[in-house]
Design a protein around this motif. Structure first.
Motif, short mmCIF file in Angstrom:
data_model
loop_
_atom_site.label_atom_id
_atom_site.label_comp_id
_atom_site.label_asym_id
_atom_site.label_seq_id
_atom_site.Cartn_x
_atom_site.Cartn_y
_atom_site.Cartn_z
N ASP A 143 -17.00 -4.54 45.36
CA ASP A 143 -16.27 -3.52 44.58
C ASP A 143 -16.61 -3.59 43.11
O ASP A 143 -16.44 -2.61 42.38
N LYS A 144 -17.06 -4.76 42.66
CA LYS A 144 -17.47 -4.92 41.25
C LYS A 144 -18.99 -5.08 41.16
O LYS A 144 -19.51 -5.67 40.22
N ARG A 145 -19.66 -4.60 42.18
CA ARG A 145 -21.14 -4.63 42.24
C ARG A 145 -21.68 -6.06 42.08
O ARG A 145 -22.73 -6.30 41.53
N ALA B 27 -24.65 -6.95 39.39
CA ALA B 27 -24.61 -6.13 38.17
C ALA B 27 -24.51 -7.00 36.92
O ALA B 27 -23.99 -6.57 35.89
N MET C 256 -23.45 -10.19 34.36
CA MET C 256 -22.20 -10.87 34.05
C MET C 256 -21.05 -9.86 34.12
O MET C 256 -21.23 -8.67 33.82
N ASP C 257 -19.88 -10.35 34.47
CA ASP C 257 -18.70 -9.49 34.51
C ASP C 257 -18.23 -9.26 33.07
O ASP C 257 -17.76 -10.19 32.41
N LEU C 258 -18.41 -8.03 32.60
CA LEU C 258 -18.14 -7.76 31.17
C LEU C 258 -16.67 -7.98 30.83
O LEU C 258 -16.35 -8.36 29.70
N TRP D 96 -28.77 -3.06 42.88
CA TRP D 96 -28.69 -3.25 41.43
C TRP D 96 -28.96 -4.69 40.99
O TRP D 96 -28.39 -5.61 41.58
N GLY E 112 -27.77 -10.46 33.27
CA GLY E 112 -27.62 -11.86 33.67
C GLY E 112 -28.12 -12.14 35.09
O GLY E 112 -28.42 -13.28 35.41
N SER F 169 -29.98 -4.30 30.68
CA SER F 169 -29.04 -3.32 30.10
C SER F 169 -28.30 -3.87 28.89
O SER F 169 -27.48 -3.15 28.30
N GLU F 170 -28.56 -5.11 28.52
CA GLU F 170 -27.84 -5.71 27.38
C GLU F 170 -27.87 -4.80 26.15
O GLU F 170 -26.86 -4.60 25.47
N TRP G 27 -25.24 -2.12 25.58
CA TRP G 27 -23.87 -2.39 25.09
C TRP G 27 -23.87 -3.36 23.90
O TRP G 27 -22.86 -3.92 23.55
#
Ligand code: ACO
Length: 275
Positions: free
Chosen positions: A28-30, A68, A70-72, A115, A119, A141-142, A145
């Protein structure tokens, strides 16, 4: 699928004929890596290292994602809110399991099913081999953001990609698919997703035929000499082989020579000796 709610469930392990399929399990959180997942991976690696059902480790992700990154929310925002030492602890847990995996006692294969961001390049690099689905999407993708690729990802791509390609993806954050990843040699192979598991299984079956002591020595030897000057590497390889001669109580190399020269039962050029 429901979000797993215990620390045990964030990683699952399935055994199948010598292979331990380790699945990052937060679909659910990829499969973003949060502190619970990072902590859990230490236990998983500890257990698998001494479990004979695991001769080859495959790392993959549940659902549509490998990971995906690290969990942001949980790895960055919530950890930073707890202060500097909480950040250091979170780094120790994540960097720590990637390092454990890099030097794992058994060979490892990253199976990049979907994906793979930021990280996630660290566990990708930590695995000895990597196979992607053509459909998988990779990205640094760092930049999107506002951070630089840390968790040693900048070093990982400096080691694995050409300088032009590494810099391009670091600066643009553009995604690329499994085929492109294979073309750049970031992964060994890319195959259609429907064939991914069978491809990884075939590579694992090949590794299962080899002497496990030699596999560990061979992977360590490679990873060490990459960073050594020429003469130091030459000497290290002699010493490492002599250490293997001592550790390998089956005396594999003598078996290998005997089965070829005396018994004529196999050809080392074409496959492994019978253990
Ligand atoms: N951290 C925290 N939560 C995440 C992450 C992440 N890295 N990735 C996905 N999620 C969560 C989303 O917040 C969302 O949660 P919610 O359902 O509670 O709202 C859920 O996972 C699904 O995400 P969607 O964006 O809706 O999924 P979609 O399939 O449309 O897109 C994609 C998938 C492209 C992976 C997208 O989720 C994404 O861009 N994730 C961030 C990728 C990234 O940049 N990771 C950080 C790299 S940098 C680093 O690791 C240091």
């Amino acid at each position: 699928t429901a979000q797993p709610d215990t620390a045990e469930d964030v990683v699952t392990v399935e055994f199948d004929n010598g292979v331990a399929w380790v699945t990052l399990n937060r679909p659910d959180k990829r499969n973003a890596m949060n502190p619970a997942l990072n902590a859990r991976m230490h236990g998983v690696l500890d257990d698998l290292e001494v479990d004979d059902r695991c001769q080859v480790l495959v790392l993959t992700g549940a659902g549509e994602s490998f990971s995906a990154g690290m969990d942001l929310k949980e790895y960055f925002r919530e950890t930073e809110a707890k202060g500097h030492m909480a950040t250091r602890r979170a780094q120790r847990d994540s960097y720590g399991w990637w390092r454990r995996l890099r030097w794992f006692e058994k060979p490892s294969i990253a199976m990049v099913n979907g994906w793979c961001f930021g990280g996630a390049f660290s566990p990708l690099f930590a695995c000895d081999l990597a196979v992607a689905a053509d459909e998988a999407q990779f990205g640094l993708s760092e930049i999107n953001w506002g951070i630089i690729p840390g968790g040693n990802v900048t070093k990982v791509v400096a080691d694995l990609m050409s300088q032009r390609e590494a810099m391009y993806y670091i600066l643009t954050g553009d995604t690329f698919d499994g085929r492109k990843a294979a073309e750049m040699k970031l992964v060994n192979f890319s195959v259609p997703r429907a064939e991914l598991r069978a491809k990884v299984r075939a590579i694992a079956d090949n590794l299962l035929e080899k002497n496990p002591m030699t596999l560990k020595a061979a992977k360590d030897a490679f990873k060490r000499v990459v960073e050594m000057p020429f003469d130091a590497a030459e000497d290290y390889l002699v010493v490492r082989q002599e250490s293997l001669n001592f550790l390998d109580k089956s005396e594999g190399r003598k078996q290998g020579i005997k089965q070829f020269i005396d018994d004529k039962t196999y050809r080392p050029g074409l496959g492994a000796y019978k253990r």
